[in-house]
Design an enzyme around this catalytic site. Structure first.
Site, PDB file in Angstrom:
ATOM      1  N   SER A 138       0.858  -1.193   0.000  1.00  0.00           N
ATOM      2  CA  SER A 138       0.000   0.000   0.000  1.00  0.00           C
ATOM      3  C   SER A 138       0.890   1.238   0.000  1.00  0.00           C
ATOM      4  CB  SER A 138      -0.868   0.013   1.267  1.00  0.00           C
ATOM      5  OG  SER A 138      -1.458   1.279   1.471  1.00  0.00           O
ATOM      6  N   TYR A 151      -2.101  -0.195  10.475  1.00  0.00           N
ATOM      7  CA  TYR A 151      -2.314  -0.633   9.090  1.00  0.00           C
ATOM      8  C   TYR A 151      -1.110  -0.273   8.216  1.00  0.00           C
ATOM      9  CZ  TYR A 151      -3.981  -1.107   4.363  1.00  0.00           C
ATOM     10  OH  TYR A 151      -4.073  -1.468   3.039  1.00  0.00           O
TER      11      TYR A 151
HETATM   12  P1  NDP Z   1     -11.684  -6.032   0.188  1.00  0.00           P
HETATM   13  O1  NDP Z   1     -12.197  -5.829   1.574  1.00  0.00           O
HETATM   14  O2  NDP Z   1     -12.606  -5.763  -0.939  1.00  0.00           O
HETATM   15  O3  NDP Z   1     -11.101  -7.510   0.041  1.00  0.00           O
HETATM   16  C1  NDP Z   1     -10.325  -8.064   1.055  1.00  0.00           C
HETATM   17  C2  NDP Z   1     -10.221  -9.567   0.856  1.00  0.00           C
HETATM   18  O4  NDP Z   1      -9.397 -10.093   1.915  1.00  0.00           O
HETATM   19  C3  NDP Z   1     -11.555 -10.254   0.913  1.00  0.00           C
HETATM   20  O5  NDP Z   1     -11.653 -11.148  -0.179  1.00  0.00           O
HETATM   21  C4  NDP Z   1     -11.497 -11.038   2.219  1.00  0.00           C
HETATM   22  O6  NDP Z   1     -12.134 -12.297   2.035  1.00  0.00           O
HETATM   23  C5  NDP Z   1     -10.010 -11.242   2.393  1.00  0.00           C
HETATM   24  N1  NDP Z   1      -9.631 -11.518   3.776  1.00  0.00           N
HETATM   25  C6  NDP Z   1      -9.684 -10.698   4.849  1.00  0.00           C
HETATM   26  N2  NDP Z   1      -9.298 -11.362   5.951  1.00  0.00           N
HETATM   27  C7  NDP Z   1      -8.987 -12.628   5.553  1.00  0.00           C
HETATM   28  C8  NDP Z   1      -8.548 -13.783   6.216  1.00  0.00           C
HETATM   29  N3  NDP Z   1      -8.340 -13.803   7.550  1.00  0.00           N
HETATM   30  N4  NDP Z   1      -8.338 -14.912   5.501  1.00  0.00           N
HETATM   31  C9  NDP Z   1      -8.555 -14.911   4.172  1.00  0.00           C
HETATM   32  N5  NDP Z   1      -8.978 -13.859   3.480  1.00  0.00           N
HETATM   33  C10 NDP Z   1      -9.207 -12.727   4.180  1.00  0.00           C
HETATM   34  O7  NDP Z   1     -10.386  -5.111   0.089  1.00  0.00           O
HETATM   35  P2  NDP Z   1      -9.323  -4.832  -1.083  1.00  0.00           P
HETATM   36  O8  NDP Z   1      -9.616  -5.630  -2.283  1.00  0.00           O
HETATM   37  O9  NDP Z   1      -9.232  -3.374  -1.210  1.00  0.00           O
HETATM   38  O10 NDP Z   1      -7.995  -5.322  -0.367  1.00  0.00           O
HETATM   39  C11 NDP Z   1      -7.128  -6.294  -0.907  1.00  0.00           C
HETATM   40  C12 NDP Z   1      -5.715  -5.958  -0.479  1.00  0.00           C
HETATM   41  O11 NDP Z   1      -5.349  -4.698  -1.037  1.00  0.00           O
HETATM   42  C13 NDP Z   1      -5.517  -5.826   1.029  1.00  0.00           C
HETATM   43  O12 NDP Z   1      -4.286  -6.426   1.387  1.00  0.00           O
HETATM   44  C14 NDP Z   1      -5.466  -4.325   1.250  1.00  0.00           C
HETATM   45  O13 NDP Z   1      -4.732  -3.965   2.387  1.00  0.00           O
HETATM   46  C15 NDP Z   1      -4.785  -3.890  -0.019  1.00  0.00           C
HETATM   47  N6  NDP Z   1      -4.950  -2.482  -0.362  1.00  0.00           N
HETATM   48  C16 NDP Z   1      -6.197  -1.948  -0.530  1.00  0.00           C
HETATM   49  C17 NDP Z   1      -6.325  -0.608  -0.885  1.00  0.00           C
HETATM   50  C18 NDP Z   1      -7.638   0.042  -1.061  1.00  0.00           C
HETATM   51  O14 NDP Z   1      -7.700   1.300  -0.977  1.00  0.00           O
HETATM   52  N7  NDP Z   1      -8.729  -0.683  -1.334  1.00  0.00           N
HETATM   53  C19 NDP Z   1      -5.147   0.222  -1.135  1.00  0.00           C
HETATM   54  C20 NDP Z   1      -3.887  -0.456  -0.900  1.00  0.00           C
HETATM   55  C21 NDP Z   1      -3.816  -1.744  -0.561  1.00  0.00           C
HETATM   56  P3  NDP Z   1     -13.049 -13.037   3.106  1.00  0.00           P
HETATM   57  O15 NDP Z   1     -13.665 -12.001   3.987  1.00  0.00           O
HETATM   58  O16 NDP Z   1     -14.049 -13.804   2.274  1.00  0.00           O
HETATM   59  O17 NDP Z   1     -12.111 -13.957   3.804  1.00  0.00           O
HETATM   60  C1  8X3 Z   2      -5.045   1.616   1.547  1.00  0.00           C
HETATM   61  C2  8X3 Z   2      -4.566   2.891   0.960  1.00  0.00           C
HETATM   62  O1  8X3 Z   2      -4.380   5.362   1.364  1.00  0.00           O
HETATM   63  O2  8X3 Z   2      -6.423   4.266   2.090  1.00  0.00           O
HETATM   64  O3  8X3 Z   2      -3.988   0.740   1.652  1.00  0.00           O
HETATM   65  O4  8X3 Z   2      -4.369   3.920   3.314  1.00  0.00           O
HETATM   66  S1  8X3 Z   2      -4.941   4.153   1.974  1.00  0.00           S
END
Ligand code: NDP
Ligand code: 8X3
Length: 252
Positions: A138, A151
């Site tokens: 991120s 985070y």
């Molecule tokens: P979502 O909440 O849409 O998706 C998150 C996914 O993680 C879900 O499929 C969930 O599946 C899974 N998950 C959470 N906890 C667990 C667990 N214990 N075991 C297995 N799966 C798990 O978020 P994003 O798609 O945005 O996030 C994906 C990645 O991208 C993350 O690592 C996030 O930190 C990162 N990210 C996101 C950003 C954003 O602004 N959206 C920016 C930068 C990075 P389920 O609940 O079915 O298990």
């Molecule tokens: C998530 C990106 O900018 O919302 O990883 O923290 S931000």
């Protein structure tokens, strides 16, 4: 080029979009997550022999081991791992934050990633040239903002871990990449606010945030690089998002 990708957190957001992207690119994909109904919906919607789904909670080592052990021989070794499962919990500063939220973020974003990586490393090394590990970092790995506390720190771990792992794996052919998005419109903020859909919708309103497909495109591009190329870091933000100047508290 070997082409079997296991994606954690494939039930939503970036992970889910990557499932579609990689199946469309002709890869065999193992989609994992905790919500089985979402995995079943993927199966029904894609209706592809290239897609396999398996329940996996990355915070539970037994669940990770069982999921990997259940994979049919016909689709192993896994040749590409996308450590995407992750979450932010809470928007408050450190003085008001919840220790349970902190623990869950560390357990998921750090320990979960390490657990899945350790479990699949033998298969990835067996694959050798062309294998890849793609970790979702991120921009908050390096940009500080109020409420990012644990985070952002977990994503700083992802950044350095990716580089350290790549260093350890030199000579194996296994590539390691940190894909670090900025603001992406997924379920991320609903999760972060513990289910506050209105707040989440307002957060994304008018922001022209990254869409899940934008990151799926990055992951597909990284995974299909020639075997001698290691993309170390992909940092991507929506054009609407910039870094703030360091805040100054004039009462301090
Ligand atoms: P979502 O909440 O849409 O998706 C998150 C996914 O993680 C879900 O499929 C969930 O599946 C899974 N998950 C959470 N906890 C667990 C667990 N214990 N075991 C297995 N799966 C798990 O978020 P994003 O798609 O945005 O996030 C994906 C990645 O991208 C993350 O690592 C996030 O930190 C990162 N990210 C996101 C950003 C954003 O602004 N959206 C920016 C930068 C990075 P389920 O609940 O079915 O298990
Ligand atoms: C998530 C990106 O900018 O919302 O990883 O923290 S931000």
């Amino acid at each position: 080029m070997p082409r079997t990708m296991l994606i954690t957190g494939a039930t939503s957001g970036f992970g889910r979009a990557t499932v579609y992207e990689m199946v469309n690119r002709g890869w065999t994909v193992v989609a994992t997550g905790r919500r089985i109904d979402r995995l079943e919906a993927l199966q029904q919607d894609l209706a592809s022999d290239l897609l396999h789904t398996v329940e996996m909670d990355v915070t539970d080592e037994a669940s990770v081991d069982a999921a990997i052990a259940s994979l049919p021989e016909s689709i192993t070794p896994i040749t590409s791992l996308v450590n995407n499962a992750g979450l932010a919990l809470g928007v408050l500063g450190a003085l008001e934050a919840d220790m349970d939220d902190w623990r869950t973020m560390v357990d998921t974003n750090i320990m979960g990633m390490l657990t899945v990586t350790a479990a699949l490393l033998p298969q990835l090394v067996e694959t050798g040239p062309g294998a890849s590990i793609i970790n979702l970092g991120s921009v908050s790995a390096t940009v500080a903002y109020t409420g990012a506390n644990v985070y952002g720190a977990t994503k700083a771990f992802v950044r350095q871990w990716s580089r350290n792992l790549r260093t350890d794996l030199v000579g194996t052919g296994v590539r390691v990449t940190d894909v670090s998005p900025g603001m992406g419109e997924t379920e991320f903020t609903v999760v972060r606010t513990h289910g506050d859909v209105e707040r989440s919708d307002n957060f994304y309103q008018g922001a022209k945030a990254l869409q899940p497909q934008d990151i799926a495109d990055c992951i597909g591009w990284v995974a299909e690089q020639p075997t001698h190329v290691n993309v170390n870091l992909v940092e991507v933000m929506p054009i609407s998002q910039v870094w703030q100047a360091a805040a100054v508290d004039r009462d301090a």
